[in-house]
Design a protein around this motif. Structure first.
Motif, PDB file in Angstrom:
ATOM      1  N   TRP A 257       0.832  -1.273  -0.140  1.00 39.46           N
ATOM      2  CA  TRP A 257      -0.099  -0.019  -0.018  1.00 39.46           C
ATOM      3  C   TRP A 257       0.747   1.377   0.096  1.00 39.46           C
ATOM      4  N   GLN A 258       1.867   1.150   0.801  1.00 43.53           N
ATOM      5  CA  GLN A 258       2.876   2.411   0.920  1.00 43.53           C
ATOM      6  C   GLN A 258       3.330   2.802  -0.581  1.00 43.53           C
ATOM      7  N   HIS A 259       3.714   1.373  -1.181  1.00 49.89           N
ATOM      8  CA  HIS A 259       4.248   1.806  -2.771  1.00 49.89           C
ATOM      9  C   HIS A 259       3.363   2.417  -3.460  1.00 49.89           C
ATOM     10  N   TRP A 260       2.077   2.173  -3.341  1.00 51.29           N
ATOM     11  CA  TRP A 260       1.022   2.467  -4.433  1.00 51.29           C
ATOM     12  C   TRP A 260       0.549   3.930  -3.973  1.00 51.29           C
ATOM     13  N   HIS A 261       0.823   4.342  -2.794  1.00 48.24           N
ATOM     14  CA  HIS A 261       0.565   5.580  -2.250  1.00 48.24           C
ATOM     15  C   HIS A 261       1.669   6.622  -2.760  1.00 48.24           C
ATOM     16  N   GLU A 262       2.882   5.817  -2.557  1.00 46.91           N
ATOM     17  CA  GLU A 262       3.977   6.975  -3.383  1.00 46.91           C
ATOM     18  C   GLU A 262       3.795   7.172  -4.582  1.00 46.91           C
ATOM     19  N   GLU A 263       3.187   6.285  -5.423  1.00 42.44           N
ATOM     20  CA  GLU A 263       3.125   6.102  -6.837  1.00 42.44           C
ATOM     21  C   GLU A 263       2.050   7.195  -7.212  1.00 42.44           C
ATOM     22  N   CYS A 264       1.035   7.176  -6.399  1.00 40.04           N
ATOM     23  CA  CYS A 264      -0.091   8.144  -6.668  1.00 40.04           C
ATOM     24  C   CYS A 264       0.525   9.601  -6.525  1.00 40.04           C
ATOM     25  N   GLU A 265       1.269   9.529  -5.204  1.00 44.93           N
ATOM     26  CA  GLU A 265       1.903  10.847  -5.078  1.00 44.93           C
ATOM     27  C   GLU A 265       2.658  11.739  -6.061  1.00 44.93           C
ATOM     28  N   ARG A 266       3.597  10.518  -6.841  1.00 47.55           N
ATOM     29  CA  ARG A 266       4.299  11.257  -7.636  1.00 47.55           C
ATOM     30  C   ARG A 266       3.626  11.746  -8.983  1.00 47.55           C
ATOM     31  N   HIS A 267       2.646  10.850  -9.294  1.00 48.41           N
ATOM     32  CA  HIS A 267       1.654  11.523 -10.377  1.00 48.41           C
ATOM     33  C   HIS A 267       1.290  12.780 -10.010  1.00 48.41           C
ATOM     34  N   LEU A 268       0.747  13.029  -8.863  1.00 48.34           N
ATOM     35  CA  LEU A 268       0.203  14.402  -8.755  1.00 48.34           C
ATOM     36  C   LEU A 268       1.487  15.172  -8.683  1.00 48.34           C
ATOM     37  N   GLN A 269       2.395  15.050  -8.307  1.00 48.94           N
ATOM     38  CA  GLN A 269       3.767  16.224  -8.278  1.00 48.94           C
ATOM     39  C   GLN A 269       3.928  16.144  -9.605  1.00 48.94           C
ATOM     40  N   ASP A 270       3.807  15.192 -10.599  1.00 48.05           N
ATOM     41  CA  ASP A 270       4.457  15.268 -11.999  1.00 48.05           C
ATOM     42  C   ASP A 270       3.405  16.245 -12.677  1.00 48.05           C
ATOM     43  N   SER A 271       2.202  16.362 -12.033  1.00 47.10           N
ATOM     44  CA  SER A 271       1.173  16.861 -12.829  1.00 47.10           C
ATOM     45  C   SER A 271       0.493  16.385 -13.888  1.00 47.10           C
ATOM     46  N   THR A 272       0.527  14.984 -13.662  1.00 42.05           N
ATOM     47  CA  THR A 272      -0.057  14.421 -14.704  1.00 42.05           C
ATOM     48  C   THR A 272      -1.274  14.461 -15.372  1.00 42.05           C
ATOM     49  N   PHE A 273      -2.032  14.740 -14.171  1.00 47.35           N
ATOM     50  CA  PHE A 273      -3.664  15.133 -14.363  1.00 47.35           C
ATOM     51  C   PHE A 273      -3.900  16.574 -14.297  1.00 47.35           C
ATOM     52  N   ALA A 274      -2.889  17.507 -14.597  1.00 46.54           N
ATOM     53  CA  ALA A 274      -2.947  18.924 -14.532  1.00 46.54           C
ATOM     54  C   ALA A 274      -3.961  19.396 -15.537  1.00 46.54           C
ATOM     55  N   ALA A 275      -4.259  18.611 -16.657  1.00 43.23           N
ATOM     56  CA  ALA A 275      -5.259  19.132 -17.736  1.00 43.23           C
ATOM     57  C   ALA A 275      -6.392  18.967 -17.796  1.00 43.23           C
ATOM     58  N   SER A 276      -6.807  17.983 -16.212  1.00 39.01           N
ATOM     59  CA  SER A 276      -8.249  17.856 -16.067  1.00 39.01           C
ATOM     60  C   SER A 276      -8.634  17.866 -14.596  1.00 39.01           C
ATOM     61  N   PRO A 277      -9.160  19.000 -14.083  1.00 37.79           N
ATOM     62  CA  PRO A 277      -9.367  19.170 -12.738  1.00 37.79           C
ATOM     63  C   PRO A 277     -10.398  17.933 -12.129  1.00 37.79           C
ATOM     64  N   HIS A 278     -11.068  17.459 -12.734  1.00 35.14           N
ATOM     65  CA  HIS A 278     -11.974  16.185 -12.370  1.00 35.14           C
ATOM     66  C   HIS A 278     -10.987  15.007 -11.995  1.00 35.14           C
ATOM     67  N   LEU A 279     -10.161  14.766 -12.817  1.00 33.57           N
ATOM     68  CA  LEU A 279      -9.075  13.642 -12.371  1.00 33.57           C
ATOM     69  C   LEU A 279      -8.246  13.984 -11.351  1.00 33.57           C
ATOM     70  N   GLU A 280      -7.720  15.329 -11.361  1.00 33.85           N
ATOM     71  CA  GLU A 280      -6.597  15.558 -10.538  1.00 33.85           C
ATOM     72  C   GLU A 280      -7.279  15.433  -8.885  1.00 33.85           C
ATOM     73  N   SER A 281      -8.629  15.909  -9.052  1.00 28.62           N
ATOM     74  CA  SER A 281      -9.258  15.948  -7.473  1.00 28.62           C
ATOM     75  C   SER A 281      -9.514  14.460  -7.189  1.00 28.62           C
ATOM     76  N   LEU A 282      -9.904  13.512  -8.337  1.00 31.01           N
ATOM     77  CA  LEU A 282      -9.993  12.152  -7.841  1.00 31.01           C
ATOM     78  C   LEU A 282      -8.677  11.714  -7.318  1.00 31.01           C
ATOM     79  N   CYS A 283      -7.496  12.167  -8.007  1.00 33.58           N
ATOM     80  CA  CYS A 283      -6.206  11.484  -7.553  1.00 33.58           C
ATOM     81  C   CYS A 283      -6.040  11.928  -5.912  1.00 33.58           C
TER      82      CYS A 283
END
Lengths: 654, 380
Positions: A257-283
Motif C-alpha cells: 500500500w505504501q508503494h502504491w501511495h507513493e506512486e499516486c503522490e508522484r503522479h500528482l507531483q508530476d502534474s500528470t492530471f493537470a489538464a483535467s481538474p476532475h481527474l486531479e481531484s479524484l487522485c
C-alpha cells in the motif's frame, strides 16, 4: 443519584390547561392526568374545569400498526437467541450471534421499507411526514445497530475492520445506485450532467472497479483525456486491498500500500492530471487528502462517511483501538465548528470509542421506544460485554431495559402475549413483574382466560391461577351459570367457592324439586372430594339416581350414611328425613332394623336441636307442617322397625 | 415443508378458513378468510394466494398472500365458516352472529344478515348487558348452528330473522365447538370433556347421546367429523390430547393420542384425503398426522423432525368385532400395527397457533404472533 443527562423535554398535552392545578397517577406504561381543585379555598364552581381524565402513553411506538410487525417478528428472534445459550463456544457461537444480529437488522429493514411505502402512499401531508420521520428513525436504528454489530459482535481486527466499515457506509448511503442506473441508462454516459458526481461518489465509497469502468467510458468519448484516464484507472486497479480469500499478512499489505501511495503522490507531483481538474481531484481523494475530501462534503453526506473514506485512503489497516481518534477528528473537521453534533453523531462517536454504555444511554434518551435498546443490550449481553455494569437500582442494565420494554407491551391491548417471554428471561425481577401484570389482563372471553391461565400454569403461578379461576367462577355465578361456576372452582381447587356454588345448587333443588346441570353433577368423579358440601351434593344426587333406578337398598344406606357421617348440612336434614318416608312405605322392607334405629336416632337428634320459633305467623305454620311430617315419619319408622324385626327374625330362623 | 410462507399482519389471528371451491371444478383453493381477536378493532378479511401477486409493484413475490378486502367486526371473531362461495358466517364474543357477503366485482364485504343477541346470559347481574360469547358455528346450507358460553344451541336459517330452534341450557358448562354428524344431528363438545349428540327432530333439551372422557373431565376445544365415515370423530382437548371416537359404540374414545403440550385449538381431517389429519395448539405447533396405510415401512414409528414428544396410543375399548372392511385407519387401535407419521409443519415454534384449515394441497394457519402461514404443497 447519577447526574441528569440534559434537560428533559416538555410534552404538552393537547386539551390540558397547564396553568390549572393538575393531578396525576403513574401506571406501568401509562399515566392518568386530570385537573383538580384540591385544597383550594374558593369554590370551584366559578371556573368550570376540564371534565376529562387523560391517559398519557409513554411508549407511543408500541401503538404503531407497522411497528407491531417489528415487535412480533423480533420476538421470535429474541426467544431463539435465549435458547442458543451456553452449548456453543468460540467461533460457532460468534457466527451464531452475528447471524442473530443480522436477522434483527433485516426485520428493521423490512419494517423501514413498508413504512416508506406507506409514507409515499399517505394521502394527507401530515401523516406522510409522520411516516417519513418514522422511516428516518428506523434507518438511524439500523445504522447504529450495524455499527455495533461490526465493532462489538463481529469484533473485526485491523484490515477486515475497514472492509466492514466500507460495507456499512455503502449500505446506508444508497442514492448512488439510482444515480448509477440513471447515468448508465443515458445515451452518452460521459456527457451526463452527473457523470463526475457519480465517479466521485464511487471513489469516495471505494467502489473502484465501477469507477474504473466509468472512466473507460470517458476515455472512449474524449480521446484527449484518454491517456490520463488510463493512468488513473491503472492506479485504481493496482490499489492493494485485503480480500477475504487472500493469505497475505497485514505487514505485506501495508508495504504494498505504501508503494502504491507513493506512486499516486508522484503522479500528482508530476502534474500528470493537470489538464483535467476532475481527474486531479479524484487522485487527491485517493491520496487521502483531507482538504480534497472536505471539498466533497455534499457528496459525503455525513461525517462518518468522511471518516471511512479518509481511513480507506490514508490508514487502510486502522486498528480498532485507534478508531476513536480518527472518529473524533473527522467529526470536528466535517462540522468545522459550524454546527453542533446531533444525538445520532454522539451515539456513533460513543460506538467508535467502544463505550457500549454510552451508546445505550444515548439511544435510550434519543429514541421514542424501548425496543431498540432492549434488544441490542440483550444481544450484547449474550456477547458477554456487559457483565461489569450494575445499576444502582433494580437488577442489571439488560434486565432493566427488557422489563421496561415488556411493561410497554403489557400496557398494549393485544401485544401483552409477547411480553410474557421477555419477563421469562429476566431472572431477577421478571417473575414478580409478570405476576403483577398478568392479573391485570381483562378476561373478556373464556378463551382468552384459558390463554392467560395456561401462561400462569406453565410457570406454577398458583396464586394467579386461583385468582383467575375465581374471577371466572364469580362471573359464571352472576350469569346464573352454576355448572360453569362449579367447573371453575374445581379447576382452582377452591373449596370455599365450591361450597358456595353447591349451596346454590341445593337451594335451587329445594325451590324447584329437581336438579339442574345433571351432566356435570353426575360426572364429578374424584373432584367431588374438593369440599364436604360438594361431596354431599354429588352423593345426594346419587341417592336420587339410585331411587330412580329402583336400587332401593343402595339408596337407603346412602341416605343414612349422608346423615350419620355428618356430611349433610343441618338445614338439609329435614329434607333427608322426609326423603326416607317413601322408602319406609315400600312394600318390601328396605331399611334393616339396625338402620331404622339409626334413622330414629337421627330424627330425635334433629328434633331436639331444632330452634324454637318464638314469633307466630307463617313460620309457625311451616313448623306445624314440619311437625306433622315428623310425626308421620315416627309412625313409619315404628312400623318399619316392626316389619324389619319380623323379617330378620324369620330369616335367621329359617 | 420448504414452501411455507409467513406474513405478519399486525393483528392477532383467531380463525383462518379456505373459501370452498365450486363442486366439480378443478380449480384449487385460492382465497381464504381470516378473523382477528383481542385487538381494539377486530376485522374479518379476505386474502388471496392468487398469482397476481407477481404483478404487484411493491415486491409481492410469488406465493405471498395478499389482502383482498376487510370489514370491521364488533368483538373478537370466535369462529368463522364459509356458508357458500360468497357468504361468510362469523361468531362474535359479543354473542352476535353475522353473515358477511363478499362482492367480487368491487372487492368489498358487507353485512347481509345479523342475529345480534344469539347468545346471552340471563343472570341478575350480568356485567356485559347479558351477552355471552358465541364460541362455535357450523353451516350446512341453508342452516347455521351456533353454540356459546351460555350453553345454548341455536339453529338459524340464513333467510329467517328469528332462530328456527333454540335449545336453552343445553349444557351446564361452556360449549366449545359444534359439527354436523348426519343431517338433522349435530355434535357438540364442552368444557367438562363431554361429547353430546343432538337430534333436532326430537323436542326438549336433552341430548340423544353423551360420550365422555373418563375421570379428569378435561375440557374439549375442537371437534371434526371424518368426511366419509360419519361415525368417526376426532376431538382435541385442553391437555393437547387427540381423541378418536366411534359414536356408534361405547361412550368413551376409541383411542387417545398424546399430542401437543397445551390446548389443542383445532383439529381437521383432510376433506378429500381423510387419512391425513391436522392439529394446532396453544404451544405454537402445527402437526400433520399421516395414518395412510400404504406408507412404506418406516425406520421409526414416527418422525417429527427432532421434536421431543412422546407418542402413545392405547386402546380403551377392545371390542374388535367390527367388520375389517369398515375399520377406518383411525379406529385400528393396535399401536404396533399403526403407522401414524407426525410431521411438524412450522419451522420454529411461535406463540399459539389458533386456527388452521386444509383444502386440496393447501394449508393456512394463523397465530397469536400475528402471522398467517400458507403452504400450497402439503403432499410434496
Amino acid at each position: 443519584m447519577e447526574e441528569l443527562d440534559g434537560e428533559p423535554t416538555v410534552t404538552l398535552i393537547p386539551g390540558v390547561n397547564s396553568k390549572k392545578q393538575m393531578c396525576f397517577d403513574w401506571g406501568p406504561g401509562e399515566m392518568l392526568v386530570c385537573e383538580t381543585s384540591f385544597n383550594k379555598k374558593e369554590k370551584s364552581e366559578t371556573e368550570p374545569g376540564c371534565p376529562f381524565i387523560y391517559i398519557i402513553r409513554k411508549d407511543i411506538d408500541v401503538y404503531s400498526q407497522i411497528l407491531r410487525k417489528l415487535f412480533n417478528e423480533s420476538h421470535g428472534i429474541f426467544v431463539g437467541l435465549q435458547r442458543i445459550e451456553e452449548e456453543l463456544t468460540g467461533k460457532s457461537r460468534k457466527a451464531q450471534l452475528v447471524r442473530v444480529s443480522k436477522n434483527y437488522r433485516s426485520v428493521i429493514r423490512a419494517c423501514m421499507e413498508e413504512m416508506h411505502q406507506v409514507a409515499i402512499a399517505a394521502k394527507d401531508p401530515a401523516s406522510g411526514l409522520q411516516f417519513s420521520s418514522q422511516v428516518s428513525i428506523l434507518s438511524a436504528m439500523e445504522l447504529i445497530w450495524n455499527l455495533c454489530e461490526i465493532l462489538f459482535i463481529e469484533v473485526a481486527p485491523a484490515g477486515p475492520l475497514l472492509l466492514h466499515l466500507l460495507d456499512w457506509v455503502r449500505l446506508h448511503v444508497c442514492e448512488v445506485d439510482s444515480l448509477l442506473a440513471d447515468v448508465l441508462g443515458s445515451e452518452n454516459p460521459s456527457k451526463h450532467e452527473s457523470f463526475w458526481k457519480l465517479v466521485t461518489i464511487l471513489v469516495l465509497q471505494g467502489r473502484l472497479d465501477e469507477a474504473r469502468q466509468m472512466l473507460s467510458k470517458e476515455a472512449d468519448a474524449s480521446p484527449a483525456s484518454a491517456g490520463m484516464c488510463r493512468i488513473l484507472g491503472d492506479l485504481m486497479r493496482t490499489m492493494p486491498v485485503l480480500s477475504p480469500g487472500n493469505t497475505q499478512t497485514l505487514t505485506e499489505l501495508e508495504l504494498k500500500w505504501q508503494h502504491w501511495h507513493e506512486e499516486c503522490e508522484r503522479h500528482l507531483q508530476d502534474s500528470t492530471f493537470a489538464a483535467s481538474p476532475h481527474l486531479e481531484s479524484l487522485c487527491k481523494i485517493m491520496l487521502g487528502d483531507e482538504a480534497a475530501l472536505l471539498e466533497q462534503k455534499e457528496l459525503l453526506n455525513n461525517w462518518y462517511h468522511f471518516l471511512v473514506t479518509r481511513l480507506l485512503y490514508s490508514h487502510p489497516t486502522v486498528k480498532p483501538i485507534d478508531l476513536h481518534l480518527y472518529a473524533q477528528s473527522s467529526l470536528d473537521l466535517f462540522l468545522g465548528g459550524e454546527s453542533s453534533p446531533e444525538p445520532l453523531d454522539n451515539i456513533l462517536l460513543a460506538a467508535f470509542e467502544f463505550d457500549i454504555h454510552q451508546v445505550i444511554k444515548e439511544c435510550s434518551i434519543a429514541l421514542s421506544n424501548w425496543w431498540f435498546v432492549a434488544h441490542l443490550t440483550d444481544l450484547l449481553d449474550h456477547c458477554k460485554l456487559l457483565q461489569s455494569h450494575n445499576l444502582y437500582f433494580g437488577s442489571n442494565m439488560r434486565e432493566f431495559l427488557l422489563l421496561e420494554y415488556a411493561s410497554g407491551l403489557f400496557a398494549h391491548h393485544s401485544l401483552w402475549q409477547l411480553g410474557v417471554d421477555y419477563f421469562d428471561y429476566c431472572p431477577e425481577l421478571g417473575r414478580v413483574s409478570l405476576e403483577l401484570h398478568i392479573e391485570r389482563i381483562p378476561l373478556s372471553t373464556e378463551q382468552k382466560a384459558l390463554k392467560v391461565l395456561r401462561i400462569c400454569e406453565q410457570r406454577q403461578m398458583t396464586e394467579q391461577v386461583r385468582s383467575i379461576c375465581k374471577i371466572l367462577a364469580m362471573k359464571a355465578v352472576r350469569n346464573n351459570r352454576l355448572g360453569s361456576a362449579l367447573s371453575w372452582s374445581i379447576r382452582a381447587k377452591d373449596a370455599a367457592f365450591a361450597t358456595l356454588v353447591s349451596d346454590r345448587f341445593l337451594k335451587d333443588y329445594c325451590e324447584r324439586g329437581s336438579f339442574s346441570d345433571l351432566d356435570l353433577i353426575d360426572n364429578l368423579g374424584p373432584a367431588m372430594m374438593l369440599s364436604d358440601r360438594l361431596t354431599f351434593l354429588g352423593k345426594y344426587r346419587e341417592f336420587h339416581r339410585f331411587y330412580g333406578e329402583k336400587r332401593l337398598t343402595d339408596a337407603a344406606s346412602l341416605l343414612l350414611s349422608l346423615m350419620t357421617s355428618q356430611i349433610a348440612p343441618r338445614s338439609f336434614w329435614v329434607i333427608l328425613l322426609i326423603d326416607a318416608l317413601p322408602l319406609l312405605e315400600e312394600k318390601e322392607v328396605v331399611f334393616s332394623a339396625e338402620q331404622t334405629y339409626e334413622l330414629m336416632r337421627c330424627l330425635e337428634d334433629f328434633a331436639s336441636r331444632r330452634p324454637v320459633w318464638r314469633e307466630p305467623g307463617v313460620q309457625r305454620l311451616q313448623e306445624d307442617v314440619e311437625n306433622t311430617k315428623l310425626e308421620m315419619l315416627r309412625l313409619a319408622l315404628a312400623r318399619n322397625l316392626g316389619r324389619a324385626i319380623i323379617k330378620e327374625g324369620s330369616l335367621e330362623g329359617s | 415443508m420448504e414452501d411455507i410462507y409467513a406474513k405478519f399482519v399486525s393483528q392477532k389471528i383467531s380463525k383462518t378458513r379456505w373459501r370452498p371451491v365450486p363442486p366439480g371444478s378443478l380449480q384449487t383453493a385460492d382465497t381464504f378468510a381470516v378473523g382477528s381477536w383481542d385487538n381494539e378493532e377486530n376485522y374479518v378479511s379476505l386474502w388471496s394466494i392468487g398469482d397476481f401477486g407477481n404483478l404487484d409493484s411493491d415486491g409481492g413475490f410469488e406465493g405471498d398472500h395478499q389482502l383482498l378486502c376487510d370489514i370491521r367486526h364488533h368483538g373478537d371473531v370466535m369462529d368463522l365458516q364459509f356458508f357458500d362461495q360468497e357468504r361468510i358466517v362469523a361468531a362474535s364474543s359479543t354473542g352476535c352472529v353475522t353473515v358477511f357477503l363478499h362482492h367480487p366485482n368491487n372487492q368489498t364485504l358487507s353485512v347481509s344478515q345479523q342475529w345480534t343477541a344469539a347468545h346471552y346470559h340471563t343472570g341478575p347481574g350480568s356485567p356485559s348487558c347479558g351477552s355471552a360469547p358465541c364460541t362455535g358455528i357450523v353451516c350446512s346450507n341453508p342452516e347455521i348452528v351456533t353454540v356459546g358460553e351460555d350453553g345454548r344451541i341455536n339453529l338459524f336459517r340464513v333467510d329467517h330473522k328469528e332462530a328456527v330452534r333454540t335449545i336453552d341450557n343445553a349444557d351446564s358448562s361452556t360449549l366449545h365447538a359444534v359439527t354436523f354428524l348426519r343431517t338433522p344431528e349435530i355434535l357438540t363438545v364442552n368444557s367438562i370433556g363431554q361429547l353430546k349428540i343432538w337430534d333436532f327432530r326430537k323436542q326438549g333439551n336433552e341430548p340423544s347421546q353423551i360420550l365422555s372422557l373418563t375421570g379428569d373431565r378435561v375440557p374439549l376445544h375442537c371437534v371434526d367429523r371424518h368426511p366419509n365415515q360419519q361415525h368417526v370423530v376426532a376431538t382435541g382437548g385442553q391437555d393437547g390430547m387427540l381423541s378418536i371416537w366411534d359414536v356408534r359404540q361405547g361412550t368413551m374414545p376409541v383411542s387417545l393420542l398424546k399430542a401437543h403440550e397445551a390446548e389443542m385449538w383445532e383439529v381437521h381431517f383432510h376433506p378429500s384425503n381423510p387419512d391425513h389429519l391436522f392439529t394446532c395448539s396453544e404451544d405454537g405447533s402445527l402437526w400433520h398426522w399421516d395414518a395412510s396405510t400404504d406408507v412404506p415401512e418406516k425406520s421409526s414409528l414416527f418422525n417429527q423432525g427432532g421434536r421431543n414428544s412422546s407418542f402413545l396410543s392405547h386402546s380403551i375399548s377392545s371390542q374388535t368385532n367390527v367388520h375389517q372392511s369398515l375399520i377406518s385407519s383411525w379406529l385400528s387401535t393396535d399401536p404396533a400395527k399403526d403407522r401414524i407419521e407426525i410431521t411438524s409443519l412450522l419451522p420454529s415454534r411461535t406463540l399459539s397457533v389458533n386456527s388452521l384449515d386444509v383444502l386440496g394441497p393447501c394449508l393456512v394457519c394463523g397465530t397469536d404472533s400475528e402471522a398467517i402461514y400458507v403452504t400450497r404443497q402439503l403432499f410434496s
